[in-house]
Scaffold this active site. Structure first.
Site, short mmCIF file in Angstrom:
data_model
loop_
_atom_site.label_atom_id
_atom_site.label_comp_id
_atom_site.label_asym_id
_atom_site.label_seq_id
_atom_site.Cartn_x
_atom_site.Cartn_y
_atom_site.Cartn_z
N GLY A 1 0.87 -1.27 0.03
CA GLY A 1 0.16 0.09 -0.09
C GLY A 1 0.95 1.25 -0.06
O GLY A 1 0.35 2.45 0.31
N SER B 1 12.06 -0.91 6.05
CA SER B 1 10.76 -0.09 6.46
C SER B 1 11.01 1.48 5.89
O SER B 1 10.73 2.31 6.61
CB SER B 1 10.61 0.05 8.06
OG SER B 1 10.83 -1.13 8.69
N ARG B 2 11.70 1.43 4.79
CA ARG B 2 12.28 2.83 4.36
C ARG B 2 11.38 3.47 3.29
O ARG B 2 11.41 4.45 3.09
CB ARG B 2 13.60 2.52 3.74
CG ARG B 2 13.49 1.64 2.68
CD ARG B 2 14.93 1.50 1.53
NE ARG B 2 15.02 2.81 1.10
CZ ARG B 2 14.71 3.27 -0.28
NH1 ARG B 2 14.06 2.33 -0.73
NH2 ARG B 2 15.04 4.45 -0.79
N GLY C 1 8.81 4.85 9.79
CA GLY C 1 8.92 3.59 9.08
C GLY C 1 8.42 2.55 10.10
O GLY C 1 8.68 2.53 11.22
N GLY D 1 7.37 -0.95 9.03
CA GLY D 1 7.05 -2.28 8.65
C GLY D 1 7.57 -3.58 9.18
O GLY D 1 7.10 -4.53 9.10
N GLU D 2 8.79 -3.44 10.16
CA GLU D 2 9.30 -4.51 10.54
C GLU D 2 9.49 -4.70 11.97
O GLU D 2 9.42 -5.92 12.35
CB GLU D 2 10.88 -4.33 9.94
CG GLU D 2 11.07 -4.60 8.32
CD GLU D 2 12.40 -4.06 8.09
OE1 GLU D 2 13.24 -5.07 7.77
OE2 GLU D 2 12.52 -3.01 8.00
#
Lengths: 769, 167, 78
Positions: free
Chosen positions: A493, A532-533, A717, A719-720
């Site tokens: 997304g 996560s960038r 960020g 994501g991780e």
């Protein structure tokens, strides 16, 4: 805090950021129209398949492809002989690490040896998939089977079978000259370790092991290549980074990068596993030989056996604290199984292991170890989950021993601005403490448990988050919309989160921006989607592109009003004449006048932002129920509290947190590479069991927003980090429920049951004795 | 294996004919021969649900069905879910609830969820989770998928309830 | 590394860029440059951190009088 943004109404400070628009690529993805790598279909396309080693370690004495080549419908068969020769010390530098070119080539097509079951040995192109499969069975490989090693501790021993004769241990740039499966040893040191332990009132020390697990993306690896007669190679593939595939493919094939164009198709999951190249070079050589495009899609079994799982690990941690709970010293020894070639994320593990706390004295040793398993790859916060289990379990032990609330213990030691990490980095503003404070008052943390054999555990985790290069180009259309070309492949997304940052600058609705992912020939250089960038760095590039568009449009407005630029202001999304307030143009109105206002309005953001060392911290709460008859663990309730910095699209921030949580739950409870005699025994989604929706509850989330100090919108960020703490939180919950400590992942029913029975026996012996 | 079979079938309401080898799966024919790539391949061994399709009202994995088996059957794929008037409530709710990240499992989930709601228009959360347990998603943690299906069921009941029809 | 710097974990050294810092370190502790660099570039396995920030400029990174410069193993991405 993100109370407002959680309602999807914006967070007050911004108009677009913090809202929840429907993603731009959404309709294509719910109607089946979106074209993923596996959907690539070109005219005259042939189908490729890969022959893989059945043995964990063997020397290739010879390969006879004559029978396969003779099969009707087979157009080409290739082996390592079709790759360019490698110099011993040629190195390819990629953002995810530096790799010997000969290792990268060997992983594409094995030359002298196969290093793992599933190692690619030959490739076939045929008119259909079934003929290609038949042809594989006709290739005769003469193997000399070698004794293998597939356990990380065993592989480190001096008497272990050596994988690479020319591999010597490197210690921080220095070659020790010692032949070994230990590819590198790194060490971080802070303060005076002996003094720290000497001053400690309480010392805990344990060894932990974690199994190798796979990223488990649902779309298999794929590549379609067309090598045209003019020498231009085009590759369509599912990848986390088109430019990385371009660089790797060109290096492996010995081509200049300008000869390789990579088209990133929609990508069906990656989580780190779609950074390496597995199929593009073979498809390219086959295409060159046949004069047709060649498509290769990996079988699911090959995805498991041949593509990078995360390393299995051995981690030993010792923590010392005083009676108040203040940590005084920490020591960690970390060994990661890199697989067949060097390059595990042990460095990241060594950074993450003590990253959540201010500890004045520390020593961390990390070992990157090769063994006869597939080359490992990144997996969401690579290296962090393995080490988190150790430290967060020991933190729980300290809390229990001191009779402290586990969140209070963590708050007492929480990393904060100015804390020096064991690797020497000093934290800027970080959100570790904020996640703990939100946890402490969360309704979940305060709610009573409701039955027997139930327990609650917490754990805190960290991921460092990356910056890196990104490019975004914006083209303003005359109807007031904007086409936004960006280089980051969109896995979850991110088109929306990048478009929203662009829209925010210019006061546009998110829907007026049309984000597209470009190929390597149509967009500026952009590093991989990982670390996560993307929302951080590519979002930053979008911000810069929007600033340039704004500047150009101020000039256009000045031209329109026949005045000077300093007479034009941009406010509330409108261009305004400073001295004549009657003159006011919306973005759309001004765009409508662009026909006769000179050149096109194009803005570019090309950035290489420094993400700093702050990263993202997260704390989770897990409630479990242990079935004392079977040892099965049920997750009753689960909450993730993470610092995302500013949340651009809160729904997708929550989605990252929920997805990471469930991957962490799978790692904790089910997922595992079963090896027997060096061969993976569970290479299917039936036997390698990732969580289904029946295995997990709703995943509650709290987005903590401690803005990144440098990012224009404060993005960190997200994501991780969320994958790191779930195993430890679950382990601590199991202890809370039934009083057993597990030191090995996954916490399978048989291990839980055995530990419960051992505890009962020990208690009975004590009672009787 | 050179002789091809002639198959006559109905896909998303349209009558269709094709030739295929007896060894070809329905998934392979849909994707490679008929161009219906909305049905995704995740594992090709019946364990991920990405290729969920409905054959004569039964939810199946297209990778486990031979194409020749659909002779005379009615096949429903993701391409049949939206109408010219707009998206199906399931699709709309998946978008509104951010129920997809990479989106590769989404068509399979949508088809499976449609089969659920066809059978049971008012499922509980547990029933949704039980029914969808044959579909794997690695991105979302399932939370937003389950919520979207429950919300789409609400929409479905609201639009059918006044007429009192249970369809 | 420690052995090269006489066992000291921190040393003070002058320089306006990372390149100058390394050159001066090498003057005091011979072998330092070879450990960190190849062909006037930091080795890909080495990252330089200046005042807590990982630099992407390598040898060209400017440093100031009070700067803290660290050499660390480069991290693999996620």
């Amino acid at each position: 805090m993100s109370n407002a943004s959680k309602n999807g109404n914006g967070n007050g400070k911004y108009k677009v950021i913090g809202t929840r628009p429907i993603r731009h690529d959404g309709v294509d993805k719910v109607t089946g129209r979106a074209a993923y790598g596996i959907d690539t279909h070109l005219g005259g396309m042939l189908y490729g398949q890969i022959l893989r080693s059945p043995h964990p370690y063997a020397r290739i004495r010879g390969i006879d492809t004559s029978k396969a080549k003779a099969l009707k419908g087979v157009r080409a068969v290739i082996t390592a002989a079709d790759l360019p020769p490698s110099e011993a010390d040629e190195v390819l530098n990629l953002v995810e690490g530096s790799f010997r070119l000969k290792d990268l080539r060997s992983n594409i097509l094995a030359d002298e040896k196969v290093f793992y079951q599933g190692h690619s040995v030959a490739a076939v192109a045929a008119t259909n998939l079934h003929i290609a499969e038949e042809a594989l069975q006709l290739i005769e490989v003469d193997y000399e089977i070698l004794p293998h090693v597939d356990d990380v501790v065993a592989a480190m021993r001096d008497d272990a079978p050596l994988l690479h004769e020319d591999l010597t241990t490197k210690e921080f740039g220095e070659d020790t000259g010692k032949n070994s499966n230990i590819a590198s040893h790194i060490q971080f040191k802070l303060g005076d370790l002996e003094k720290g332990f000497a001053e400690s009132d309480i010392i805990v020390e344990e060894e932990f092991e974690t199994a190798s697990v796979h990223q488990g993306y649902i779309e298999s690896h794929n590549a379609t290549a067309e090598w045209k007669t003019d020498g231009q190679l085009t590759v369509w593939t599912s990848t986390q980074g088109a430019f990385g595939v371009q660089k790797q493919t060109a290096a492996i094939l010995g081509l200049p990068v300008s000869k390789v164009r990579v088209v990133p198709m929609e990508i069906g999951g990656g989580f780190g596993g779609k950074i390496p190249v597995y199929l593009a070079p073979q498809a390219a050589i086959l295409s060159k030989k046949c004069g047709h495009p060649v498509k290769i899609v990996m079988t699911r079994a090959d995805v498991f056996r041949s593509t990078g799982p995360t390393p299995s690990s051995y981690v030993k941690v010792k923590l010392g604290a005083d009676n108040s709970g203040k940590l005084l010293a920490a020591q960690a020894t970390i060994a990661f199984a890199a697989g067949a070639f060097p390059g595990s994320p042990v460095g990241a593990g060594a950074v993450c292991v003590l990253s959540c706390y201010a500890i004045p004295n520390g020593l961390v040793d990390g070992y990157d170890v090769v063994l006869n398993r597939p080359r490992s790859a990144a997996y969401r916060a690579p290296g962090s989950t393995q080490v988190n289990l150790a430290v967060e379990t020991l933190m729980d032990e300290i809390a229990v021993k001191l009779g402290m609330d586990p969140i209070e213990l963590r708050l007492l030691n929480a990393a904060e601005e100015g804390t020096r990490r064991v690797d020497g980095a000093v934290y800027p503003v970080v959100g570790c403490r904020e996640t703990l404070e939100q946890t402490k008052v969360h309704e979940h943390y305060l709610a009573p448990l409701s039955g027997p054999h139930q327990g609650r555990g917490v754990a805190t985790g960290f991921w460092m988050n990356a910056g890196l290069k990104s490019t975004v180009t914006a083209n303003v259309n005359e109807d007031g919309t904007v086409n936004l070309m960006e280089g980051s492949t969109d896995i979850g997304g991110s088109r929306a989160s990048i478009a929203m940052q662009f829209a925010e600058v210019l006061g546009l609705p998110a829907e007026a921006v049309n984000p597209m992912v470009g190929d390597t020939a149509s967009v500026g250089y952009t590093e991989l989607t990982g670390g996560s960038r993307v929302t951080f760095a590519t979002g930053w590039a979008a911000y810069e592109a929007a600033q340039e568009v704004k500047k150009i449009l101020i000039g256009k407005a000045a031209l329109y009003w026949e005045t000077t630029e300093d007479e034009v202001r941009f406010e509330e999304g409108d261009f305004v004449h400073s001295t004549d307030p009657e003159k006011r143009l919306t973005f759309k109105e001004l765009a409508g006048h662009l026909v006769d206002l000179g050149g096109p309005v194009v803005g570019t953001g090309a950035v290489d932002p420094n993400s700093g060392v702050g990263g993202s911290f997260t704390t989770c709460i897990a409630d479990v129920e242990v079935d004392p008859e079977t040892g099965k663990i049920k997750i009753l309730r689960f909450t993730m509290i993470q610092d995302a910095g500013t949340a651009i699209h809160p729904s997708y921030v929550e989605g990252q947190m929920q997805g990471g949580s469930v991957q962490g739950i799978g790692w904790a409870l089910n997922e595992e590479y079963f090896y027997n005699e060096g061969r993976m025994q569970n290479a299917s989604f039936l036997d390698y069991r990732i969580p289904t929706c029946l295995d997990v509850p709703m995943i509650e989330t709290v987005i903590v927003e401690v803005p990144h100090p440098d990012h224009p919108f404060g993005v960190r960020g997200v994501g991780e980090a969320s994958i790191a703490p779930p195993p430890a939180a679950i382990a601590n919950a199991i202890y809370d429920a039934v009083g057993i400590r597990l030191h090995e992942l996954p916490m399978r029913p048989d291990r839980v049951l055995a530990a419960c029975l051992a505890k009962e026996e020990a208690e009975a012996a004590t009672a009787n004795g | 294996m050179n002789s091809k079979a002639h198959v006559k079938t109905t896909i998303n309401g349209e009558e269709m004919e094709f030739l295929c080898e007896p060894r070809q799966s329905l998934l392979e024919v849909l994707r490679d021969d008929l161009g219906l790539t909305g049905t995704k391949e995740g594992c090709n061994d019946g364990n991920c649900g990405a290729c969920s399709v409905i054959i004569d009202n039964v939810l199946v994995n297209a990778c486990l069905v031979f194409a020749v088996e659909i002779q005379g059957c009615r096949v429903f794929t993701i391409e049949g879910l939206a109408s010219p008037e707009g998206l199906h409530p399931l699709q709309q709710k998946f978008l509104e609830n951010a129920s997809l990240q990479c989106g590769i499992c989404t068509p399979g989930f949508l088809v499976a969820a449609k089969a659920l709601l066809d059978h049971n228009p008012d499922p509980t959360e547990h029933e949704v989770r039980h029914w969808l347990a044959g579909n794997l998603c690695r991105c979302t943690g399932y939370d937003k998928i389950v919520r979207a299906v429950l919300k789409a069921a609400e929409v479905g009941r609201e639009t059918t309830a006044p007429a009192g029809s249970s369809n | 590394m420690l052995s090269l710097a006489g066992g000291r974990e921190q040393v003070s050294v002058e320089g306006r860029t990372v390149r100058e810092v390394i050159a001066n370190l090498n003057r005091a502790h011979n072998g330092f440059r070879d450990r960190l660099c190849r062909d006037d570039k930091l080795k890909p396995t080495i990252a330089v951190v200046v005042d807590g920030e990982i630099s992407s400029l390598g040898m060209r990174q400017k440093v100031s009088l009070e700067s803290e410069v660290q050499f660390l193993p480069a991290m693999s991405g996620g």
